[in-house]
Design a protein around this motif. Sequence first.
Motif, PDB file in Angstrom:
ATOM      1  N   ALA A  77       0.835  -1.208   0.000  1.00 19.99           N
ATOM      2  CA  ALA A  77       0.000   0.000   0.000  1.00 19.99           C
ATOM      3  C   ALA A  77       0.867   1.253   0.000  1.00 19.99           C
ATOM      4  O   ALA A  77       0.601   2.217  -0.734  1.00 19.99           O
ATOM      5  N   GLY A  78       1.935   1.255   0.809  1.00 20.76           N
ATOM      6  CA  GLY A  78       2.818   2.417   0.829  1.00 20.76           C
ATOM      7  C   GLY A  78       3.464   2.664  -0.517  1.00 20.76           C
ATOM      8  O   GLY A  78       3.553   3.794  -0.990  1.00 20.76           O
ATOM      9  N   LEU A  79       3.905   1.575  -1.159  1.00 18.63           N
ATOM     10  CA  LEU A  79       4.527   1.690  -2.473  1.00 18.63           C
ATOM     11  C   LEU A  79       3.535   2.243  -3.491  1.00 18.63           C
ATOM     12  O   LEU A  79       3.848   3.162  -4.260  1.00 18.63           O
ATOM     13  N   THR A  80       2.327   1.715  -3.490  1.00 18.00           N
ATOM     14  CA  THR A  80       1.321   2.112  -4.474  1.00 18.00           C
ATOM     15  C   THR A  80       0.807   3.521  -4.228  1.00 18.00           C
ATOM     16  O   THR A  80       0.667   4.323  -5.162  1.00 18.00           O
ATOM     17  N   LEU A  81       0.531   3.837  -2.958  1.00 15.71           N
ATOM     18  CA  LEU A  81       0.023   5.167  -2.652  1.00 15.71           C
ATOM     19  C   LEU A  81       1.067   6.239  -2.968  1.00 15.71           C
ATOM     20  O   LEU A  81       0.738   7.314  -3.485  1.00 15.71           O
ATOM     21  N   GLY A  82       2.342   5.964  -2.661  1.00 12.24           N
ATOM     22  CA  GLY A  82       3.400   6.914  -2.976  1.00 12.24           C
ATOM     23  C   GLY A  82       3.531   7.140  -4.467  1.00 12.24           C
ATOM     24  O   GLY A  82       3.691   8.265  -4.934  1.00 12.24           O
ATOM     25  N   ALA A  83       3.444   6.041  -5.236  1.00  9.49           N
ATOM     26  CA  ALA A  83       3.542   6.159  -6.695  1.00  9.49           C
ATOM     27  C   ALA A  83       2.369   6.947  -7.257  1.00  9.49           C
ATOM     28  O   ALA A  83       2.536   7.783  -8.157  1.00  9.49           O
ATOM     29  N   ALA A  84       1.164   6.701  -6.726  1.00  9.67           N
ATOM     30  CA  ALA A  84      -0.023   7.397  -7.214  1.00  9.67           C
ATOM     31  C   ALA A  84       0.047   8.892  -6.908  1.00  9.67           C
ATOM     32  O   ALA A  84      -0.302   9.732  -7.746  1.00  9.67           O
ATOM     33  N   ASP A  85       0.514   9.221  -5.708  1.00  5.78           N
ATOM     34  CA  ASP A  85       0.606  10.636  -5.335  1.00  5.78           C
ATOM     35  C   ASP A  85       1.657  11.343  -6.176  1.00  5.78           C
ATOM     36  O   ASP A  85       1.460  12.480  -6.626  1.00  5.78           O
ATOM     37  N   ALA A  86       2.795  10.682  -6.421  1.00  3.89           N
ATOM     38  CA  ALA A  86       3.833  11.269  -7.262  1.00  3.89           C
ATOM     39  C   ALA A  86       3.331  11.474  -8.685  1.00  3.89           C
ATOM     40  O   ALA A  86       3.607  12.496  -9.318  1.00  3.89           O
ATOM     41  N   ALA A  87       2.578  10.511  -9.197  1.00  5.59           N
ATOM     42  CA  ALA A  87       2.027  10.635 -10.549  1.00  5.59           C
ATOM     43  C   ALA A  87       1.023  11.777 -10.632  1.00  5.59           C
ATOM     44  O   ALA A  87       0.983  12.523 -11.621  1.00  5.59           O
ATOM     45  N   ARG A  88       0.232  11.932  -9.583  1.00  6.02           N
ATOM     46  CA  ARG A  88      -0.756  13.018  -9.558  1.00  6.02           C
ATOM     47  C   ARG A  88      -0.071  14.376  -9.596  1.00  6.02           C
ATOM     48  O   ARG A  88      -0.462  15.264 -10.373  1.00  6.02           O
ATOM     49  N   LEU A  89       0.975  14.543  -8.758  1.00  6.13           N
ATOM     50  CA  LEU A  89       1.677  15.821  -8.733  1.00  6.13           C
ATOM     51  C   LEU A  89       2.444  16.062 -10.031  1.00  6.13           C
ATOM     52  O   LEU A  89       2.538  17.192 -10.509  1.00  6.13           O
ATOM     53  N   ALA A  90       2.993  15.005 -10.612  1.00  5.83           N
ATOM     54  CA  ALA A  90       3.709  15.155 -11.884  1.00  5.83           C
ATOM     55  C   ALA A  90       2.770  15.644 -12.977  1.00  5.83           C
ATOM     56  O   ALA A  90       3.120  16.505 -13.789  1.00  5.83           O
ATOM     57  N   ALA A  91       1.557  15.079 -13.003  1.00  2.00           N
ATOM     58  CA  ALA A  91       0.575  15.517 -13.998  1.00  2.00           C
ATOM     59  C   ALA A  91       0.135  16.953 -13.730  1.00  2.00           C
ATOM     60  O   ALA A  91      -0.047  17.753 -14.660  1.00  2.00           O
ATOM     61  N   PHE A  92      -0.017  17.304 -12.443  1.00  2.00           N
ATOM     62  CA  PHE A  92      -0.437  18.657 -12.070  1.00  2.00           C
ATOM     63  C   PHE A  92       0.590  19.687 -12.553  1.00  2.00           C
ATOM     64  O   PHE A  92       0.234  20.748 -13.086  1.00  2.00           O
ATOM     65  N   HIS A  93       1.883  19.390 -12.379  1.00  2.00           N
ATOM     66  CA  HIS A  93       2.936  20.325 -12.758  1.00  2.00           C
ATOM     67  C   HIS A  93       3.303  20.244 -14.232  1.00  2.00           C
ATOM     68  O   HIS A  93       3.951  21.156 -14.752  1.00  2.00           O
ATOM     69  N   GLY A  94       2.936  19.169 -14.895  1.00  2.00           N
ATOM     70  CA  GLY A  94       3.347  18.988 -16.274  1.00  2.00           C
ATOM     71  C   GLY A  94       4.838  18.734 -16.406  1.00  2.00           C
ATOM     72  O   GLY A  94       5.490  19.173 -17.354  1.00  2.00           O
ATOM     73  N   TRP A  95       5.413  18.006 -15.436  1.00  2.70           N
ATOM     74  CA  TRP A  95       6.859  17.765 -15.438  1.00  2.70           C
ATOM     75  C   TRP A  95       7.334  17.070 -16.710  1.00  2.70           C
ATOM     76  O   TRP A  95       8.410  17.356 -17.219  1.00  2.70           O
ATOM     77  N   GLU A  96       6.529  16.145 -17.207  1.00  3.63           N
ATOM     78  CA  GLU A  96       6.950  15.406 -18.400  1.00  3.63           C
ATOM     79  C   GLU A  96       7.164  16.346 -19.575  1.00  3.63           C
ATOM     80  O   GLU A  96       8.133  16.218 -20.330  1.00  3.63           O
ATOM     81  N   HIS A  97       6.294  17.331 -19.731  1.00  2.00           N
ATOM     82  CA  HIS A  97       6.399  18.258 -20.854  1.00  2.00           C
ATOM     83  C   HIS A  97       7.574  19.217 -20.698  1.00  2.00           C
ATOM     84  O   HIS A  97       8.035  19.808 -21.679  1.00  2.00           O
TER      85      HIS A  97
END
Length: 594
Positions: free
Chosen positions: A22-42
């Motif tokens: 759960a810790g692994l999955t929740l951490g990954a999901a939160d990081a993905a959410r913030l990455a999408a919010f900031h547009g880090w990939e772009h």
Amino acid sequence: MVQSRPPFLRCTIGAITVFGLAGLTLGAADAARLAAFHGWEHLGLDWLQLELWSRQRPLFQAGILAALSFALMLFVETRPPGGGLSGFLRKLNTLLGFPPVAVLALAAFFVLPNALAGLQRPDAPANAPNVLFVLVDTWRADHAGFLGYERDVSPNLDRLVEEGVVFERAISSSGWTQPAVASLFTGLIPSRHGAVSQPLAHTPVRGALLQPFVTTFVEIFRASGWNTAMWSNNPNITPARGFDQGASYFRDYYSQRARTQDDDVGRAERMLPDVEAWLAEENTGERPFCAYVHIMDPHYPYVAPAPFKGTFDRSGLDFQLLGPVCREIMTGKRRREDITPTMRRRIVDIYDEELLYVDSYLGEFLQRIFTEHPNTVVVLSGDHGEEFLEHGNYGHGHAIWNELTHVPLVLWAPDLEPQRIPHQMRLMDVFPTLLELAGIGDRTPPHIQGKTLAPFFEGTENTDRLAPVETGGDQKPAWQWRAVSDGRFKYLRRERNLPVKKAVPPLSPGEDPEDFPIEYLFDLKNDPFEQENLFELDPVRAADLFAQMRKFDWYVPPSELLKAAAHSADLSAEDANRLDALGYGGDDDGHGHP
């Protein structure tokens, strides 16, 4: 063999497995959410998602899920065997309750994200410069020799700035450290980055942290291949307040002082050699470095060590600025009339002695940096100023008068010609400027409110920039201010107070909260110390400046802060006393004076 284990033990091991997964999955999901919010990939910053994942530790949420899984599995295990859902859950618990699976799950939670981030970390561009940001706390612009101060408090820096770019009218985003530095780090006004409040012991407070949903320039440099490190002796600029984002190394002298009882551990004469030791030992030259150094010495109480103590102050008095003294003057417990001219001179003298002390060590340090690391972009700045009764009070954080927001700013960079910029600019403009000078300007987040200073260097911009300023938090600092300056005129609003436990201390005699908002307009050219309020004489100009604030999304009513989540700080009585001496504490009404 697995089934032979007692149900309680099997369910316990299974809960441990769930905790790790759960810790692994929740951490990954939160990081993905913030990455999408900031547009880090772009922005080419997708590695930041991995780095954030490696720092995420959702222990509480994972613990809740583990406890729920334990209760469910124990319930199933104690029921008669059967098929269907019950049978499936028994088989699942058999798998989750296998010890090697639990070990793998915990290892994945605590090790895997760090390993992946380390393996995939990008390299910096070829010939990328180092970046060094030195911030001197509580540094008034009119107390720097290179900005016209008649007293010789900065002889070494005065010499060095002749080779740099001096911004003569740099405006901080706030009148105290936490929101001002957060604006430097994020390129956002305080209400947008949200780090605007002091924490209170055992009291939920909104806005006391720099949240991970904002991106700092340190994070961008780390994601772009720089080695990043930070040194701070200020209680606001610590990992606990969220200011370690992006730092691979953080030296928190304030907490170290509390542990060791060594009050001198974070002084400039000891901090700066620590920085140089890191550069020599940890930074091997394979990557450029990005370092932030926060020097606290000029913050009150002003106690310069020998031989600087006594250079200017010959009064023989022991009058000193402390948080309680500033509060007593503000609340009327100590009358302003009792502060004699000699006492006033002493406070300025011992403040200047601290600046002279910092200059001695900082000047030598910077000279060595220029010699040993010539390919380095260097920024030297204050975060806010200090009031010496110009508007009836001492200290900072309570208002945003010019003496509190006009700070020194100097920049050195390879191939950047020395010059003096007489036009007004904002400290929040430093963030995108650093990225551009380092060759990664294309990674500047599009939502930041600061703008690169390159047009000033290039001579294509020669006008004052509008500068928004604000202060005010949840409970403390309790005084809510919003302002904007166009370089010639400055418009201020003393906003209505937010709900507080007790009445907010007045900033001037006869102040009535029923009159808020109180509006001010000052002509900075003819009244640089902001003594004559022109609002009644020129309400049209004031309204125009207020409209400019709204146009650029710089005006956020204080009430918006009440929508943020509140957090409680675990402050001991000793912590509270130490913070109070620095002005970050408060009496029983919680109104500290940063």
